[in-house]
Design a protein around this motif. Sequence first.
Motif, PDB file in Angstrom:
ATOM      1  N   GLN A 325       0.828  -1.208   0.000  1.00 41.82           N
ATOM      2  CA  GLN A 325       0.000   0.000   0.000  1.00 41.82           C
ATOM      3  C   GLN A 325       0.865   1.261   0.000  1.00 41.82           C
ATOM      4  OE1 GLN A 325      -2.909   0.391   3.128  1.00 41.82           O
ATOM      5  NE2 GLN A 325      -4.292   1.536   1.828  1.00 41.82           N
ATOM      6  N   ALA A 326       1.974   1.206   0.726  1.00 40.43           N
ATOM      7  CA  ALA A 326       2.845   2.384   0.802  1.00 40.43           C
ATOM      8  C   ALA A 326       3.470   2.720  -0.552  1.00 40.43           C
ATOM      9  CB  ALA A 326       3.941   2.142   1.840  1.00 40.43           C
ATOM     10  N   ASP A 327       3.458   1.772  -1.477  1.00 42.97           N
ATOM     11  CA  ASP A 327       4.027   2.030  -2.797  1.00 42.97           C
ATOM     12  C   ASP A 327       3.110   2.883  -3.677  1.00 42.97           C
ATOM     13  OD1 ASP A 327       6.239   0.432  -2.241  1.00 42.97           O
ATOM     14  OD2 ASP A 327       5.228  -1.388  -2.930  1.00 42.97           O
ATOM     15  N   LEU A 328       1.848   2.953  -3.327  1.00 42.29           N
ATOM     16  CA  LEU A 328       0.893   3.670  -4.188  1.00 42.29           C
ATOM     17  C   LEU A 328       1.145   5.170  -4.094  1.00 42.29           C
ATOM     18  CD1 LEU A 328      -2.460   1.740  -3.501  1.00 42.29           C
ATOM     19  CD2 LEU A 328      -0.771   1.357  -5.315  1.00 42.29           C
ATOM     20  N   ARG A 329       1.474   5.772  -5.204  1.00 42.97           N
ATOM     21  CA  ARG A 329       1.737   7.218  -5.216  1.00 42.97           C
ATOM     22  C   ARG A 329       0.500   8.012  -5.581  1.00 42.97           C
ATOM     23  NH1 ARG A 329       7.759   8.350  -6.837  1.00 42.97           N
ATOM     24  NH2 ARG A 329       8.575   6.237  -7.005  1.00 42.97           N
ATOM     25  N   GLY A 330      -0.453   7.347  -6.179  1.00 41.65           N
ATOM     26  CA  GLY A 330      -1.627   8.098  -6.612  1.00 41.65           C
ATOM     27  C   GLY A 330      -2.858   7.223  -6.679  1.00 41.65           C
ATOM     28  N   ASP A 331      -3.987   7.885  -6.876  1.00 41.46           N
ATOM     29  CA  ASP A 331      -5.274   7.201  -7.002  1.00 41.46           C
ATOM     30  C   ASP A 331      -5.890   7.714  -8.304  1.00 41.46           C
ATOM     31  OD1 ASP A 331      -7.817   6.060  -6.601  1.00 41.46           O
ATOM     32  OD2 ASP A 331      -7.756   6.446  -4.442  1.00 41.46           O
ATOM     33  N   LEU A 332      -6.291   6.819  -9.182  1.00 41.88           N
ATOM     34  CA  LEU A 332      -6.707   7.232 -10.520  1.00 41.88           C
ATOM     35  C   LEU A 332      -8.205   7.085 -10.764  1.00 41.88           C
ATOM     36  CD1 LEU A 332      -3.729   5.699 -12.549  1.00 41.88           C
ATOM     37  CD2 LEU A 332      -4.022   8.051 -11.734  1.00 41.88           C
ATOM     38  N   HIS A 333      -8.974   6.789  -9.724  1.00 46.42           N
ATOM     39  CA  HIS A 333     -10.416   6.632  -9.906  1.00 46.42           C
ATOM     40  C   HIS A 333     -11.113   7.021  -8.608  1.00 46.42           C
ATOM     41  CE1 HIS A 333     -13.971   3.700 -11.080  1.00 46.42           C
ATOM     42  NE2 HIS A 333     -14.380   4.917 -10.746  1.00 46.42           N
ATOM     43  N   THR A 334     -11.673   8.234  -8.595  1.00 45.11           N
ATOM     44  CA  THR A 334     -12.368   8.714  -7.393  1.00 45.11           C
ATOM     45  C   THR A 334     -13.530   9.613  -7.820  1.00 45.11           C
ATOM     46  OG1 THR A 334     -11.183  10.816  -7.134  1.00 45.11           O
ATOM     47  CG2 THR A 334     -10.120   8.849  -6.215  1.00 45.11           C
ATOM     48  N   ALA A 351      -8.180  15.153   1.772  1.00 52.17           N
ATOM     49  CA  ALA A 351      -7.950  13.817   2.344  1.00 52.17           C
ATOM     50  C   ALA A 351      -6.864  13.077   1.575  1.00 52.17           C
ATOM     51  CB  ALA A 351      -9.252  13.015   2.333  1.00 52.17           C
ATOM     52  N   ALA A 352      -6.863  13.255   0.261  1.00 50.92           N
ATOM     53  CA  ALA A 352      -5.837  12.594  -0.555  1.00 50.92           C
ATOM     54  C   ALA A 352      -4.453  13.134  -0.188  1.00 50.92           C
ATOM     55  CB  ALA A 352      -6.118  12.814  -2.035  1.00 50.92           C
ATOM     56  N   ALA A 353      -4.374  14.442  -0.007  1.00 45.02           N
ATOM     57  CA  ALA A 353      -3.088  15.047   0.366  1.00 45.02           C
ATOM     58  C   ALA A 353      -2.646  14.540   1.738  1.00 45.02           C
ATOM     59  CB  ALA A 353      -3.206  16.570   0.367  1.00 45.02           C
ATOM     60  N   ALA A 354      -3.618  14.412   2.645  1.00 45.57           N
ATOM     61  CA  ALA A 354      -3.282  13.932   3.986  1.00 45.57           C
ATOM     62  C   ALA A 354      -2.776  12.490   3.948  1.00 45.57           C
ATOM     63  CB  ALA A 354      -4.509  14.026   4.900  1.00 45.57           C
ATOM     64  N   ARG A 355      -3.190  11.738   2.945  1.00 46.62           N
ATOM     65  CA  ARG A 355      -2.690  10.369   2.806  1.00 46.62           C
ATOM     66  C   ARG A 355      -1.309  10.344   2.151  1.00 46.62           C
ATOM     67  NH1 ARG A 355      -6.068   6.400   3.866  1.00 46.62           N
ATOM     68  NH2 ARG A 355      -4.875   4.918   2.626  1.00 46.62           N
ATOM     69  N   GLY A 356      -0.809  11.499   1.791  1.00 54.08           N
ATOM     70  CA  GLY A 356       0.537  11.570   1.248  1.00 54.08           C
ATOM     71  C   GLY A 356       0.647  11.215  -0.225  1.00 54.08           C
ATOM     72  N   LEU A 357      -0.464  11.290  -0.963  1.00 60.64           N
ATOM     73  CA  LEU A 357      -0.414  10.937  -2.381  1.00 60.64           C
ATOM     74  C   LEU A 357       0.325  12.014  -3.179  1.00 60.64           C
ATOM     75  CD1 LEU A 357      -3.979   9.465  -3.074  1.00 60.64           C
ATOM     76  CD2 LEU A 357      -1.868   8.279  -2.438  1.00 60.64           C
ATOM     77  N   ALA A 358       1.023  11.570  -4.192  1.00 57.07           N
ATOM     78  CA  ALA A 358       1.748  12.504  -5.055  1.00 57.07           C
ATOM     79  C   ALA A 358       0.883  12.967  -6.213  1.00 57.07           C
ATOM     80  CB  ALA A 358       3.013  11.845  -5.584  1.00 57.07           C
ATOM     81  N   TYR A 359      -0.125  12.178  -6.557  1.00 55.07           N
ATOM     82  CA  TYR A 359      -1.081  12.606  -7.582  1.00 55.07           C
ATOM     83  C   TYR A 359      -2.439  11.998  -7.302  1.00 55.07           C
ATOM     84  CZ  TYR A 359       0.979   8.367  -9.744  1.00 55.07           C
ATOM     85  OH  TYR A 359       1.474   7.116  -9.994  1.00 55.07           O
ATOM     86  N   TYR A 360      -3.473  12.682  -7.784  1.00 52.54           N
ATOM     87  CA  TYR A 360      -4.827  12.304  -7.410  1.00 52.54           C
ATOM     88  C   TYR A 360      -5.768  12.696  -8.538  1.00 52.54           C
ATOM     89  CZ  TYR A 360      -9.153  12.062  -4.691  1.00 52.54           C
ATOM     90  OH  TYR A 360     -10.397  11.741  -4.241  1.00 52.54           O
ATOM     91  N   ALA A 361      -6.450  11.700  -9.094  1.00 49.12           N
ATOM     92  CA  ALA A 361      -7.355  11.974 -10.208  1.00 49.12           C
ATOM     93  C   ALA A 361      -8.801  11.991  -9.721  1.00 49.12           C
ATOM     94  CB  ALA A 361      -7.190  10.908 -11.294  1.00 49.12           C
TER      95      ALA A 361
END
Length: 566
Positions: A325-334, A351-361
């Motif tokens: 899970q820690a490898d996931l840098r982004g979420d592409l379906h929200t 919330a996505a930023a708080a999860r530390g994501l580098a990109y968020y779609a």
Amino acid sequence: MARANEAAAEALREYADLFALEGGDPFRVRSYQRAAKAIAGHPEDLRPGHARDVPGVGSAIAAKVEEFLGRGGFRQLDELRAKVPPGVRRLMAVPSLGPKTALFLYRELGIDSVESLAQAIDGGRLRGVRGMGPKTVENLRRGIERQRQAGERVHLGVACALADQVVESLPGAERVAVAGSVRRMCETVGDIDVLVAGPAELMSVFTAQPYVAEVLASGDDKTSVRTEQGLQVDLRRVPVGSWGSALLYFTGSADHNVRLRELAVRKGWKLSEYGLSDGDRVLASRTEEEVYAALGMQWVPPPLREDRGEVEAALRHELPVLVEQADLRGDLHTHTDLTDGIASLEDMAAAAAARGLAYYAVTDHAPDLAMQRMTLEKALAQRESLARLQERYPGMRLLHGTELNIGPDGSVDWPLEVLEGFDVRVASVHSHFTQSRAEMTRRLIAACENPGVQIIGHPTTRKIGRRPMVDADWTAVFQAAARTGTVLEIDSYPDRADLPSDLVRLARHQGARFSIDSDAHAVPHLAHTRFGVGVAQRAGLTREDVVNTWPLERLLAFLKGSADGR
DNA sequence: GCCGTTTTCGGCCCGACTGTTTTCAGTCG
């Protein structure tokens, strides 16, 4: 996680169902359902006096929730429960059977459970009844059958929530761990195995927990209970000295354990839950790693323990380094509340930023799914909002995406020139689930070949226990995905787990890539990727296989390149 | 029952599909 929220939401869902069964105003039914959804998806725990803070909860529902928080129920729910047998509500869980039919069956024929409905069908009692033609009866029969096949099993989301609850309720344990199929991240779970080390009194602490409905058996070393929701939980107490071998044994799978025991026997040893031993001499028992090492193997991650080649790979020290899970840098379906999500764009991004994501779609639905009332104007306005919002998040790139609808012929909502304005284009099947294998295969391949489509969302559209997978020649579909560079999604929703891990293996063999997405419709759903990662791990995926572990630049180049290359 | 750049009443996600029906009701997404 917000446990009070889930309990209150379930009470409201039950009330909505019973109210609908009683013929209550459909708009009020929807208000209860909406409030339940909003409460379940609310990022903060419900606290007395604050129910109204949740959008969709007004004064009337707030009063019910407040009462529920105080005593675990509310008056109107109690009254409806007294009127409608619980089995009648469960009838509504049969696919194609809604409140009207459930009430009709109960009032006219006295059918008050799924069991009595099955008997009525088998006994021909529905023949000639108004509205009960042969096809309707056959659909009901098949719906019941499908439920039975899911049996008493629950999906991993339900099982993990309960397993976490059990672990938290045993603070006196020296050690405690979840084993069994939950630890292996199986997509469905028939019972929950929890291991403890510590005093024998832990057993009575366990049986006294509020989630326990019935104690099936209880001794010093093993206690089995049935919970309120009907799931069996086995708690096993083991000596801390054999923790590793016990955890190994109770994690399974049975087939994996058999292979390990065979390896031990071949060396003249014996492997049991008490340890790996040579006669009276214990060779390894304290940790799993020790036991595997003594057998000359790498430690095998639990999701791989199915005797599908992992034993051989571990002996060769060639196990894949599984994606985590820690490898996931982004979420592409929200989603957001612009379509069927319940949280705003701002809240989801925060919330996505708080999860530390580098990109968020953000991929709200497109116009062809009429119920979502999407328009190009709304999508473009969202794109502008997203651009403004981007300024707040220097460390996270916001991507404007869309979830397209794959029509019966494989076409999608917008022409290519419109699609090219979106950074991320997911396309999914949302209707016409019963097309023939040939039609569905053509449909999915057409979507893969569309240069505007980058990701196929929840490819099989199954919902565990409710809707089967669509029928397609998956090998042909996956070959098309690999050939066109179309990414296959692993939708992390625990009742979807779609693609399922068996198909992920098949697709990987054909050379396809994957994205592990939350498909979040609310802030807490962003955490569902733990389940999608479980699916990926069971299929043996590494970071390289999963495009949303990649740095953004590589991801965008891949998505663009795959579009250009078609 | 909720909600309000449509606003304190009167709307509420809306259309398709299925199986039954003779003009539609129920279910689903």
